[in-house]
Motif scaffolding. Structure first.
Motif, PDB file in Angstrom:
ATOM      1  N   UNK A  18     -36.491 -61.934  13.310  1.00 17.21           N
ATOM      2  CA  UNK A  18     -37.427 -62.542  12.368  1.00 17.21           C
ATOM      3  C   UNK A  18     -36.809 -63.731  11.628  1.00 17.21           C
ATOM      4  N   UNK A  19     -35.632 -63.556  11.065  1.00 21.59           N
ATOM      5  CA  UNK A  19     -34.994 -64.650  10.323  1.00 21.59           C
ATOM      6  C   UNK A  19     -34.769 -65.835  11.265  1.00 21.59           C
ATOM      7  N   UNK A  37     -29.366 -70.824   0.547  1.00 20.18           N
ATOM      8  CA  UNK A  37     -29.486 -69.456   0.083  1.00 20.18           C
ATOM      9  C   UNK A  37     -28.305 -69.044  -0.781  1.00 20.18           C
ATOM     10  N   UNK A  38     -27.177 -69.718  -0.597  1.00 19.13           N
ATOM     11  CA  UNK A  38     -25.990 -69.377  -1.369  1.00 19.13           C
ATOM     12  C   UNK A  38     -25.163 -68.258  -0.762  1.00 19.13           C
ATOM     13  N   UNK A  39     -25.288 -68.083   0.555  1.00 23.01           N
ATOM     14  CA  UNK A  39     -24.476 -67.100   1.275  1.00 23.01           C
ATOM     15  C   UNK A  39     -23.674 -67.804   2.349  1.00 23.01           C
ATOM     16  N   UNK A  66     -36.201 -69.564   0.644  1.00 19.46           N
ATOM     17  CA  UNK A  66     -35.475 -70.731   1.172  1.00 19.46           C
ATOM     18  C   UNK A  66     -36.151 -71.279   2.421  1.00 19.46           C
ATOM     19  N   UNK A  67     -36.806 -70.396   3.184  1.00 20.89           N
ATOM     20  CA  UNK A  67     -37.503 -70.820   4.396  1.00 20.89           C
ATOM     21  C   UNK A  67     -38.926 -71.306   4.110  1.00 20.89           C
TER      22      UNK A  67
END
Length: 94
Positions: A18-19, A37-39, A66-67
């Protein structure tokens, strides 16, 4: 299983993509999504390949934001993450 992955290192479900599907549709790289996203890029990669068994709901919501997903896609992504967590936790408990 192809011998390169142990049953405990990966949890394969159709929801793992999905992502990736949403990210690619928006022509984003893993790095760009991770930066927004900060990851780490590694975390995004692990989500997409099923190596991250239990993503936190807040993190999934932040990725959906974010998407720039519409409300239906947003819920679909959250539902997929919950499904992956449930399936993977069930396998780990065997």
């Amino acid at each position: 299983m192809d011998g390169r992955q142990s049953a405990h290192s990966r949890c394969d479900t159709s929801s793992n993509n999905e992502v990736r599907r949403y990210r690619e549709r928006r022509t984003m790289t893993q790095k760009k999504l991770a930066d927004e996203f900060g990851l780490s890029e590694r975390t995004i990669h692990r989500w997409e390949t099923g190596r991250h068994r239990n993503p936190q709901l807040l993190s999934v919501r932040r990725v959906a934001d974010a998407l720039s997903l519409d409300p239906v896609e947003h819920e679909s992504l959250i539902d997929a993450a919950v499904s992956v967590s449930a399936v993977c936790e069930g396998r780990a408990g065997r």
